[in-house]
Write a protein that holds these residues in place. Structure first.
Motif, PDB file in Angstrom:
ATOM      1  N   PRO A 387       0.830  -1.206   0.000  1.00 30.61           N
ATOM      2  CA  PRO A 387       0.000   0.000   0.000  1.00 30.61           C
ATOM      3  C   PRO A 387       0.870   1.264   0.000  1.00 30.61           C
ATOM      4  CG  PRO A 387      -0.596  -1.516   1.782  1.00 30.61           C
ATOM      5  CD  PRO A 387       0.728  -1.945   1.259  1.00 30.61           C
ATOM      6  N   HIS A 388       0.353   2.299  -0.633  1.00 30.07           N
ATOM      7  CA  HIS A 388       1.035   3.594  -0.639  1.00 30.07           C
ATOM      8  C   HIS A 388       0.957   4.202   0.758  1.00 30.07           C
ATOM      9  CE1 HIS A 388       1.880   7.814  -1.663  1.00 30.07           C
ATOM     10  NE2 HIS A 388       2.431   7.349  -2.772  1.00 30.07           N
ATOM     11  N   PRO A 389       2.001   4.896   1.225  1.00 33.89           N
ATOM     12  CA  PRO A 389       1.972   5.438   2.592  1.00 33.89           C
ATOM     13  C   PRO A 389       0.993   6.582   2.802  1.00 33.89           C
ATOM     14  CG  PRO A 389       3.962   6.144   1.435  1.00 33.89           C
ATOM     15  CD  PRO A 389       3.291   5.129   0.562  1.00 33.89           C
ATOM     16  N   HIS A 390       0.547   7.249   1.723  1.00 31.69           N
ATOM     17  CA  HIS A 390      -0.304   8.430   1.902  1.00 31.69           C
ATOM     18  C   HIS A 390      -1.552   8.448   1.032  1.00 31.69           C
ATOM     19  CE1 HIS A 390       3.157   9.854   4.082  1.00 31.69           C
ATOM     20  NE2 HIS A 390       3.905   9.891   2.984  1.00 31.69           N
ATOM     21  N   LEU A 391      -1.557   7.706  -0.066  1.00 29.36           N
ATOM     22  CA  LEU A 391      -2.647   7.775  -1.027  1.00 29.36           C
ATOM     23  C   LEU A 391      -3.390   6.438  -1.120  1.00 29.36           C
ATOM     24  CD1 LEU A 391      -0.831   9.652  -3.942  1.00 29.36           C
ATOM     25  CD2 LEU A 391      -2.218  10.645  -2.112  1.00 29.36           C
ATOM     26  N   ALA A 392      -4.551   6.482  -1.755  1.00 28.62           N
ATOM     27  CA  ALA A 392      -5.328   5.268  -1.995  1.00 28.62           C
ATOM     28  C   ALA A 392      -4.759   4.549  -3.210  1.00 28.62           C
ATOM     29  CB  ALA A 392      -6.795   5.636  -2.213  1.00 28.62           C
ATOM     30  N   VAL A 393      -3.572   4.008  -3.052  1.00 29.44           N
ATOM     31  CA  VAL A 393      -2.833   3.358  -4.132  1.00 29.44           C
ATOM     32  C   VAL A 393      -2.305   2.029  -3.611  1.00 29.44           C
ATOM     33  CG1 VAL A 393      -0.823   3.507  -5.662  1.00 29.44           C
ATOM     34  CG2 VAL A 393      -2.194   5.543  -5.198  1.00 29.44           C
ATOM     35  N   LEU A 394      -2.352   1.000  -4.464  1.00 32.76           N
ATOM     36  CA  LEU A 394      -1.874  -0.328  -4.097  1.00 32.76           C
ATOM     37  C   LEU A 394      -1.003  -0.869  -5.215  1.00 32.76           C
ATOM     38  CD1 LEU A 394      -2.076  -2.764  -2.084  1.00 32.76           C
ATOM     39  CD2 LEU A 394      -3.973  -3.593  -3.513  1.00 32.76           C
ATOM     40  N   ALA A 395       0.239  -1.245  -4.893  1.00 36.21           N
ATOM     41  CA  ALA A 395       1.137  -1.867  -5.865  1.00 36.21           C
ATOM     42  C   ALA A 395       1.210  -3.358  -5.572  1.00 36.21           C
ATOM     43  CB  ALA A 395       2.527  -1.244  -5.784  1.00 36.21           C
ATOM     44  N   VAL A 396       1.145  -4.191  -6.620  1.00 33.22           N
ATOM     45  CA  VAL A 396       1.165  -5.639  -6.444  1.00 33.22           C
ATOM     46  C   VAL A 396       2.094  -6.260  -7.484  1.00 33.22           C
ATOM     47  CG1 VAL A 396      -1.213  -5.625  -5.606  1.00 33.22           C
ATOM     48  CG2 VAL A 396      -0.770  -6.113  -8.003  1.00 33.22           C
ATOM     49  N   SER A 397       2.568  -7.479  -7.171  1.00 30.30           N
ATOM     50  CA  SER A 397       3.398  -8.221  -8.115  1.00 30.30           C
ATOM     51  C   SER A 397       3.291  -9.700  -7.807  1.00 30.30           C
ATOM     52  CB  SER A 397       4.867  -7.771  -8.023  1.00 30.30           C
ATOM     53  OG  SER A 397       5.407  -8.087  -6.749  1.00 30.30           O
ATOM     54  N   GLY A 398       3.804 -10.526  -8.717  1.00 29.82           N
ATOM     55  CA  GLY A 398       3.721 -11.975  -8.553  1.00 29.82           C
ATOM     56  C   GLY A 398       4.654 -12.680  -9.502  1.00 29.82           C
ATOM     57  N   LEU A 399       4.148 -13.726 -10.147  1.00 29.72           N
ATOM     58  CA  LEU A 399       4.974 -14.493 -11.071  1.00 29.72           C
ATOM     59  C   LEU A 399       5.231 -13.750 -12.371  1.00 29.72           C
ATOM     60  CD1 LEU A 399       3.750 -18.177 -10.674  1.00 29.72           C
ATOM     61  CD2 LEU A 399       5.497 -16.933  -9.411  1.00 29.72           C
ATOM     62  N   GLY A 484      23.497 -20.469   2.275  1.00 30.85           N
ATOM     63  CA  GLY A 484      22.214 -19.960   1.843  1.00 30.85           C
ATOM     64  C   GLY A 484      21.484 -20.839   0.880  1.00 30.85           C
ATOM     65  N   GLU A 485      21.816 -22.111   0.849  1.00 28.24           N
ATOM     66  CA  GLU A 485      21.126 -23.021  -0.047  1.00 28.24           C
ATOM     67  C   GLU A 485      19.675 -23.191   0.377  1.00 28.24           C
ATOM     68  OE1 GLU A 485      22.207 -24.089  -2.733  1.00 28.24           O
ATOM     69  OE2 GLU A 485      24.343 -23.811  -2.625  1.00 28.24           O
ATOM     70  N   ASP A 486      18.888 -23.605  -0.577  1.00 29.86           N
ATOM     71  CA  ASP A 486      17.464 -23.800  -0.322  1.00 29.86           C
ATOM     72  C   ASP A 486      17.247 -24.907   0.688  1.00 29.86           C
ATOM     73  OD1 ASP A 486      14.788 -23.754  -0.439  1.00 29.86           O
ATOM     74  OD2 ASP A 486      14.635 -24.779  -2.385  1.00 29.86           O
ATOM     75  N   ARG A 487      16.431 -24.634   1.706  1.00 24.16           N
ATOM     76  CA  ARG A 487      16.166 -25.611   2.737  1.00 24.16           C
ATOM     77  C   ARG A 487      14.738 -26.146   2.647  1.00 24.16           C
ATOM     78  NH1 ARG A 487      19.370 -25.643   7.449  1.00 24.16           N
ATOM     79  NH2 ARG A 487      21.263 -24.452   7.240  1.00 24.16           N
ATOM     80  N   GLY A 488      14.132 -26.010   1.511  1.00 24.23           N
ATOM     81  CA  GLY A 488      12.787 -26.530   1.370  1.00 24.23           C
ATOM     82  C   GLY A 488      11.754 -25.539   1.784  1.00 24.23           C
ATOM     83  N   GLY A 489      10.532 -26.003   2.009  1.00 27.67           N
ATOM     84  CA  GLY A 489       9.444 -25.108   2.368  1.00 27.67           C
ATOM     85  C   GLY A 489       8.926 -24.416   1.124  1.00 27.67           C
ATOM     86  N   PRO A 490       7.929 -23.556   1.280  1.00 29.66           N
ATOM     87  CA  PRO A 490       7.378 -22.868   0.126  1.00 29.66           C
ATOM     88  C   PRO A 490       8.402 -21.998  -0.557  1.00 29.66           C
ATOM     89  CG  PRO A 490       5.971 -22.654   2.066  1.00 29.66           C
ATOM     90  CD  PRO A 490       7.259 -23.238   2.512  1.00 29.66           C
ATOM     91  N   ALA A 491       8.461 -22.038  -1.868  1.00 27.43           N
ATOM     92  CA  ALA A 491       9.386 -21.197  -2.608  1.00 27.43           C
ATOM     93  C   ALA A 491       8.825 -19.789  -2.701  1.00 27.43           C
ATOM     94  CB  ALA A 491       9.615 -21.778  -4.003  1.00 27.43           C
ATOM     95  N   GLN A 492       9.716 -18.820  -2.937  1.00 25.25           N
ATOM     96  CA  GLN A 492       9.252 -17.437  -2.999  1.00 25.25           C
ATOM     97  C   GLN A 492       8.486 -17.175  -4.277  1.00 25.25           C
ATOM     98  OE1 GLN A 492       9.746 -15.335  -0.563  1.00 25.25           O
ATOM     99  NE2 GLN A 492       9.141 -13.377  -1.402  1.00 25.25           N
ATOM    100  N   CYS A 493       8.976 -17.669  -5.412  1.00 24.89           N
ATOM    101  CA  CYS A 493       8.302 -17.351  -6.660  1.00 24.89           C
ATOM    102  C   CYS A 493       8.081 -18.582  -7.526  1.00 24.89           C
ATOM    103  CB  CYS A 493       9.102 -16.322  -7.442  1.00 24.89           C
ATOM    104  SG  CYS A 493      10.665 -16.959  -8.031  1.00 24.89           S
ATOM    105  N   THR A 494       8.507 -19.754  -7.070  1.00 27.66           N
ATOM    106  CA  THR A 494       8.232 -20.975  -7.807  1.00 27.66           C
ATOM    107  C   THR A 494       7.393 -21.897  -6.952  1.00 27.66           C
ATOM    108  OG1 THR A 494      10.293 -21.940  -7.011  1.00 27.66           O
ATOM    109  CG2 THR A 494      10.361 -20.836  -9.149  1.00 27.66           C
ATOM    110  N   GLN A 495       6.716 -22.819  -7.579  1.00 28.60           N
ATOM    111  CA  GLN A 495       5.826 -23.685  -6.829  1.00 28.60           C
ATOM    112  C   GLN A 495       6.609 -24.555  -5.868  1.00 28.60           C
ATOM    113  OE1 GLN A 495       3.238 -25.880  -9.319  1.00 28.60           O
ATOM    114  NE2 GLN A 495       2.003 -24.116  -9.860  1.00 28.60           N
ATOM    115  N   SER A 496       6.012 -24.738  -4.674  1.00 26.53           N
ATOM    116  CA  SER A 496       6.674 -25.516  -3.624  1.00 26.53           C
ATOM    117  C   SER A 496       6.359 -26.985  -3.811  1.00 26.53           C
ATOM    118  CB  SER A 496       6.202 -25.047  -2.265  1.00 26.53           C
ATOM    119  OG  SER A 496       4.801 -25.173  -2.156  1.00 26.53           O
TER     120      SER A 496
END
Length: 496
Positions: A387-399, A484-496
């Motif tokens: 969310p924007h800190p002052h305005l009615a604005v919402l930024a989103v992202s994904g895959l 810092g290798e991957d230890r499993g669990g849900p991935a940030q941007c790829t399917q778990s």
């Protein structure tokens, strides 16, 4: 100056779009959509366009922190929330966008991606001001402007476990980046302190929470999160906006934990001040994990999103351990990625989350009803909501490789067409999802780690240096990368 002129024009258009709305029209016409556990009354909007616009013309309404009462009521209005529509699409990344953050004034938007670059956007003009290489060697998971620094310091963390600092210039360039710390596992989130320009927290899948001070050479490990002597991999951390010494973490179990950085004693409740979990998840075989936990605007409530489960709101004024939740928000699906959740509105009037179906869901906090939902990702998964800190604005992202910015520009409120079908589909997919409990996760992690090491070794043998931009601390980074290798669990941007 042109940017501010355009912002003023946008706000004027917003006011004009509502000039014909009758008082409390939405309170009478808003449908009661069953999205929570206790929906029994329609959403009532306190916004009265005629009264509020007239009051602004007469100069009524106190200003708080430079923001007028009129602006605060507009941002918290159900009417405006139901009119959110796409304003801009910001293209420039070549990978999934995992991180978004507005600067203090809200004029700039930073984004981090799998392409290892960080873009600084002039979102008002829908263009990138500049971009730079983050110095990370794997997916960038978080990037944030440090407060009170004139937008000259930006910190980031990534799958490689590193926490880095980028020094930006006022001319629109990056002077360089340096490593601040390394987790022995992916570092998913950072937590800024509302009253500090040099101290922040980081958490990672090594279960450790670091306190980092830009004035110090080494980070301070303040706690390691454990449950029954087992380390809990952390996916989320957030600092209380009113009590910067208090922070909340969530990770690979069903508990939301609150710590006090001033007095963490491992031999006293393992340093935990408070602990929350929905009663229906306590003592069950559910493998629900906390993918994100955040405070509301004044730190009195904590919102937590669970994978393959719902979103729950907890009362942070309660003491110690509590299995009671205030509200439960349903309809979306959180399974494929480490999905974020956030409050929307100046006083946290709404709850907003992405979904595996590619939509953004917006709930009215108190009634648990969905007041708006809209498509925001062509690839099908929305992860980040800022969310924007002052305005009615919402930024989103994904895959998708782009950032979408939404504003309440629609001439008519959303009719929520097709909402029931989307909710039913998300529910069915959750119930029919294959049970992967029989998969040996430790064996899977071992295979993936060996595969990554082999791939990196082949890359080095071919005399290619993926970290040339950060060679100044190559020896230290090498150690951090190995941890810092991957230890499993849900991935940030790829399917778990």
């Amino acid at each position: 100056m042109a940017c501010f002129v355009k912002m003023t024009r946008i706000l004027s258009n917003l006011m004009m779009s509502l000039s014909g709305v009758k008082p409390h029209d939405d309170a009478k016409n808003t449908p009661c959509t069953e999205s929570g556990s206790a929906c029994s009354k329609p959403v009532r909007d306190t916004w009265n366009s005629v009264f509020e616009v007239r009051g602004r013309e007469l100069g009524c309404g106190r200003r708080r922190n430079g923001v007028s009462a009129f602006t605060r009521k507009v941002r918290g209005s159900v009417n405006f929330a139901r009119r959110l529509t796409r304003y801009a699409t910001l293209n420039g990344h070549s990978g999934c966008v995992n991180a978004l953050h507005f600067n203090e004034s809200g004029t700039l938007l930073a984004s981090g991606s799998d392409d290892l670059d960080i873009h600084i956007w002039n979102w008002i003009e829908s263009k990138s001001s500049y971009s730079f290489n983050s110095g990370h060697r794997s997916n960038v998971f978080q990037c944030k402007f440090m407060p009170f620094t004139g937008d000259c310091h930006l910190v980031s963390c990534a799958r490689d476990g590193m926490v880095r600092l980028a020094e930006l210039s006022s001319t629109g360039t990056c002077r360089g980046t340096k490593r601040l710390a390394s987790h022995h596992g992916a570092a998913h989130k950072l937590a800024l302190l509302s009253d500090s320009s040099h101290v922040f927290y980081s958490c990672g899948e090594d279960a450790a929470t670091y306190e980092l001070d830009l004035r110090q050479e080494k980070p301070n490990k303040i706690c390691v999160t454990k449950e029954n002597n087992r380390k809990v991999e952390l996916y989320s951390i957030h600092a209380n906006p009113f009590k910067s010494h208090e922070f909340v973490v969530g990770g690979r179990d069903c508990y939301v934990r609150v710590y006090d950085a001033r007095n963490i004693k491992e031999n006293v409740n393992k340093g935990i001040v408070k602990k929350f979990c929905p009663k229906l998840l306590v003592g069950t075989e559910s493998k629900a994990n906390v993918t994100c936990a955040v405070y509301n605007f004044d730190g009195t409530e904590i919102l937590a999103s669970y994978n393959d489960e719902d979103i729950y709101l907890f009362d942070n004024t309660q003491q110690e351990i509590s299995n009671h939740h205030l509200h439960q928000y349903t309809g979306h699906r959180n399974s494929a990625t480490v999905k974020g959740v956030n409050f929307y509105g100046p006083k946290s009037e709404f709850v907003v989350s992405g979904s595996d179906c590619g939509n953004v869901f917006l709930w009215e906090k108190d009634s648990e009803q969905i007041v708006n939902y809209f498509a925001a990702d062509e690839e099908g998964v929305v992860n980040v909501l800022e969310p924007h800190p002052h305005l009615a604005v919402l930024a989103v992202s994904g895959l998708d490789h782009s950032v979408k910015v939404f504003m309440p520009l629609s001439e008519v409120p959303s009719a929520l067409d097709g909402l029931d079908e989307v909710k039913r589909k998300n529910c069915n997919e959750r119930e029919t999802a294959p049970d992967e409990s029989d998969i040996d996760s430790d064996l899977f992690r071992l295979i993936m780690n060996r595969w990554r090491r082999s791939a990196r070794r082949q890359l080095r043998d071919s005399n290619e240096d993926p970290g040339s931009s950060s060679s100044e601390d190559s020896d230290e980074i090498e150690e951090g990368e190995e941890g810092g290798e991957d230890r499993g669990g849900p991935a940030q941007c790829t399917q778990s």
